[in-house]
Write a protein that holds these residues in place. Structure first.
Motif, mmCIF file in Angstrom:
data_model
loop_
_atom_site.group_PDB
_atom_site.id
_atom_site.type_symbol
_atom_site.label_atom_id
_atom_site.label_comp_id
_atom_site.label_asym_id
_atom_site.label_seq_id
_atom_site.Cartn_x
_atom_site.Cartn_y
_atom_site.Cartn_z
ATOM 1 N N ALA A 53 0.685 -1.307 0.001
ATOM 2 C CA ALA A 53 0.080 -0.061 0.043
ATOM 3 C C ALA A 53 0.778 1.227 0.118
ATOM 4 N N ASP A 54 2.245 1.076 0.442
ATOM 5 C CA ASP A 54 2.960 2.303 0.417
ATOM 6 C C ASP A 54 4.291 2.075 -0.299
ATOM 7 N N VAL A 55 4.079 1.385 -1.572
ATOM 8 C CA VAL A 55 5.384 0.778 -2.134
ATOM 9 C C VAL A 55 6.175 1.894 -2.698
ATOM 10 N N ASP A 56 5.618 3.195 -2.914
ATOM 11 C CA ASP A 56 6.513 4.050 -3.542
ATOM 12 C C ASP A 56 7.291 4.638 -2.473
ATOM 13 N N ARG A 57 6.897 4.880 -1.196
ATOM 14 C CA ARG A 57 7.693 5.539 -0.300
ATOM 15 C C ARG A 57 8.708 4.468 0.007
ATOM 16 N N LEU A 58 8.469 3.062 0.091
ATOM 17 C CA LEU A 58 9.421 1.941 0.359
ATOM 18 C C LEU A 58 10.505 2.123 -0.604
ATOM 19 N N THR A 59 10.019 2.410 -2.069
ATOM 20 C CA THR A 59 10.914 2.538 -3.133
ATOM 21 C C THR A 59 11.936 3.660 -3.021
ATOM 22 N N ASP A 83 9.824 -2.227 -9.113
ATOM 23 C CA ASP A 83 9.114 -3.267 -9.852
ATOM 24 C C ASP A 83 9.882 -4.448 -9.110
ATOM 25 N N ASN A 84 11.072 -4.575 -8.468
ATOM 26 C CA ASN A 84 11.426 -5.885 -7.830
ATOM 27 C C ASN A 84 10.823 -5.762 -6.432
ATOM 28 N N MET A 85 10.554 -4.340 -5.825
ATOM 29 C CA MET A 85 9.837 -4.491 -4.518
ATOM 30 C C MET A 85 8.278 -5.088 -4.742
ATOM 31 N N LEU A 86 7.824 -4.774 -5.637
ATOM 32 C CA LEU A 86 6.435 -5.110 -5.982
ATOM 33 C C LEU A 86 6.217 -6.553 -6.010
ATOM 34 N N ARG A 87 7.247 -7.266 -6.784
ATOM 35 C CA ARG A 87 7.250 -8.604 -6.923
ATOM 36 C C ARG A 87 7.594 -9.510 -5.723
ATOM 37 N N ALA A 88 8.510 -9.134 -5.247
ATOM 38 C CA ALA A 88 9.147 -9.587 -3.947
ATOM 39 C C ALA A 88 8.132 -9.913 -3.099
ATOM 40 N N LEU A 89 7.327 -8.565 -2.644
ATOM 41 C CA LEU A 89 6.514 -8.473 -1.554
ATOM 42 C C LEU A 89 5.158 -9.332 -2.094
ATOM 43 N N GLU A 90 4.794 -9.307 -3.320
ATOM 44 C CA GLU A 90 3.810 -10.407 -3.862
ATOM 45 C C GLU A 90 4.141 -11.794 -3.338
ATOM 46 N N ASP A 91 5.359 -12.198 -3.787
ATOM 47 C CA ASP A 91 5.645 -13.610 -3.694
ATOM 48 C C ASP A 91 5.991 -13.925 -2.223
ATOM 49 N N PHE A 92 6.577 -12.842 -1.297
ATOM 50 C CA PHE A 92 6.546 -12.929 -0.099
ATOM 51 C C PHE A 92 5.341 -13.465 0.607
ATOM 52 N N GLY A 93 4.420 -12.584 0.433
ATOM 53 C CA GLY A 93 3.096 -12.689 0.977
ATOM 54 C C GLY A 93 2.274 -13.899 0.229
ATOM 55 N N GLY A 94 2.478 -14.523 -0.633
ATOM 56 C CA GLY A 94 1.724 -15.458 -1.113
ATOM 57 C C GLY A 94 0.480 -14.817 -1.927
ATOM 58 N N LEU A 95 0.783 -13.620 -2.564
ATOM 59 C CA LEU A 95 -0.254 -12.747 -3.020
ATOM 60 C C LEU A 95 -0.101 -13.143 -4.633
ATOM 61 N N ALA A 96 -1.696 -13.159 -5.262
ATOM 62 C CA ALA A 96 -1.544 -13.282 -6.852
ATOM 63 C C ALA A 96 -0.559 -12.047 -7.441
ATOM 64 N N PRO A 97 0.332 -12.701 -8.366
ATOM 65 C CA PRO A 97 1.052 -11.765 -9.069
ATOM 66 C C PRO A 97 0.125 -10.584 -10.018
ATOM 67 N N THR A 98 0.628 -9.367 -9.901
ATOM 68 C CA THR A 98 -0.123 -8.298 -10.685
ATOM 69 C C THR A 98 0.740 -7.886 -11.928
ATOM 70 N N VAL A 99 1.955 -8.057 -12.100
ATOM 71 C CA VAL A 99 2.802 -7.620 -13.258
ATOM 72 C C VAL A 99 3.749 -8.634 -13.667
#
Length: 454
Positions: free
Chosen positions: A34-40, A71-87
């Motif tokens: 939800a706050d991936v831009d600030r994390l980036t 892009d890396n943070m987004l995919r890593a977080l989705e994989d870490f959380g077991g969430l469906a990939p969006t990109v």
């Protein structure tokens, strides 16, 4: 790293985490996404603070780094959380990063360090969330340790995928560069470098100046010799580039600059060039290949003509001899080898009667060769031939008698010297090739005993 087949679980999900751990990971992933831009922003600032390469903005701009990190943070977080990939798939971003950074020339260690810094920032933010979450005291500390392990396992798999893609891209780039270098090298040798653009591109691809001291070498591909002489010459401080060509190896060698007084380059043949002597010695002693060397030239665009001269030089050398010679030292042989009919006529006119003598022939030709090589000195020739000085004079007198020419005549000496050089190119068998002894040393009282056939 071999990608998993579609639908197969990732290694991180085997064995599956318990429900508490999976729920916590989903919660953390959702909160950070939800706050991936600030994390980036935080990750980019940390990477640039710890890397001069990334801080410089060249070749990776801040915008480039930010987009890749997000892009890396987004995919890593989705994989870490077991969430469906969006990109896209989990490892796609890592592979794309590895390929891109390899093409940009960023060292692999620098890219891996950026991944570690990004992973550290990711874990710091997760730790902040874990410390502030409701009901934390009731949870087991082991659960948080499981989450930490999962974070670093994700980062580790990302790093492996990125590094594999980086190395593969490097190999592909190297192959393309090698192919381009070989193509431009062939363009030089084919004489197409008269076009300034071709010469400039070839110099850039080979990594040498368009103008310097160069020679072209053509060497036979002797099975007992090294594949090509580049490593041998490099050990002697000589840059070279080689490529197979028509069953031989052709190479361009860059010679060190001469030490000249008053900044003037000495004329060809004025004195031995140490760099050229070093090249010839290396070819003879360390490669075993028979090689012809062109005259020195200054511009890469002249390599085509130099190749032809090097090939002509090679044709004058006995096959498999392991001899190396420069064009200027084989001028007479180059001329004679190109016209065997003229070579045969020179032999006939200047040495025909000597060749017809039968038993005297070997002694007369050998003595004549040594006498001419020693500046027409009977004394020096006698020392090399292990015979008396008078024997040398008698044999030279016999050659003069047979040919009807005076041994004092410069024209006669020139004709004899040319005829001796022309023997192998005229197809004359049994031609003497060196100053071997044709008489034994003088015995007591100065008497000499002729060798058989003398």
């Amino acid at each position: 790293m071999t990608p998993s087949p579609p639908g197969a679980p990732h290694p991180s999900s085997q064995p599956p985490p318990d429900r508490s751990s999976a729920a916590l990971r989903r919660s953390l992933a959702a909160a950070l996404l939800a706050d991936v831009d600030r994390l980036t922003d935080r990750a980019v600032d940390d990477i640039r603070a710890h890397s001069g390469t990334y801080a410089s903005g060249d070749p990776v701009t801040r915008q480039d780094l930010w987009a890749v990190c997000r892009d890396n943070m987004l995919r890593a977080l989705e994989d870490f959380g077991g969430l469906a990939p969006t990109v896209g798939d989990f490892e796609g971003a890592a592979r794309e990063t590895g390929r891109r950074r390899a093409e940009q020339g960023v060292p692999l260690d620098t890219v891996l360090q950026a991944y570690r810094r990004g992973g550290r920032v990711l874990w710091q933010v997760m730790a902040e969330h874990l410390r502030g979450r409701a009901g934390r005291a009731a949870d087991s500390r082991d659960l948080e340790l499981d989450v930490a392990g999962a974070v670093w396992e994700t980062i580790d798999r990302y790093s492996v995928a990125m590094a594999d893609a980086y190395r593969l891209a490097q190999l592909e780039l190297q192959n393309r560069q090698d192919t381009r270098r070989a193509a431009l090298f062939e363009a030089l040798l084919d004489g197409r470098a008269d076009d300034p653009a071709v010469a400039s591109a070839a110099a850039a691809a080979l990594g040498v100046p368009a103008q310097d001291r160069y020679v072209v070498v053509v060497a036979t591909q002797d099975p007992a010799a090294p594949p090509h002489p580049a490593p041998v010459l490099e050990a002697q401080g000589l840059w070279s580039f080689w490529h197979p060509r028509s069953g031989r190896y052709a190479g361009i060698v860059r010679l060190p600059r001469r030490d000249t007084s008053a900044g003037r380059t000495p004329p060809p043949g004025a004195r031995p060039d140490p760099a050229l002597l070093r090249l010839l010695d290396a070819l003879r002693e360390r490669t075993g290949a028979t090689a012809g060397v062109s005259p020195e030239f200054a511009r890469l665009s002249q390599a085509g003509r130099a190749l032809r001269l090097a090939e002509q030089t090679l044709r004058t050398l006995p096959a498999g001899s392991g001899e190396a010679a420069v064009f200027d030292a084989r001028l007479t042989e180059v001329l004679l080898s190109g016209r065997p009919d003229i070579a045969e006529r020179i032999v006939t006119v200047h040495l025909g009667p000597v060749l017809a003598t039968g038993g005297e022939r070997t002694a007369l030709l050998t003595t004549l060769r040594v006498w001419l090589d020693q500046g027409c000195s009977a004394s020096r020739a006698a020392e090399l031939l292990y015979c008396h000085r008078n024997t040398v004079l008698n044999r030279i007198g016999r050659v003069a008698e047979l040919t009807g020419r005076s041994s004092e005549s410069g024209e006669a000496r020139l004709g004899w010297a040319l005829a001796l050089r022309a023997l192998p190119y005229a197809g004359i068998p049994d031609a003497p090739g060196s100053s071997r002894a044709v008489a034994e040393p003088a015995g007591p009282g100065g008497a000499e005993r002729e060798a058989p056939g003398a």
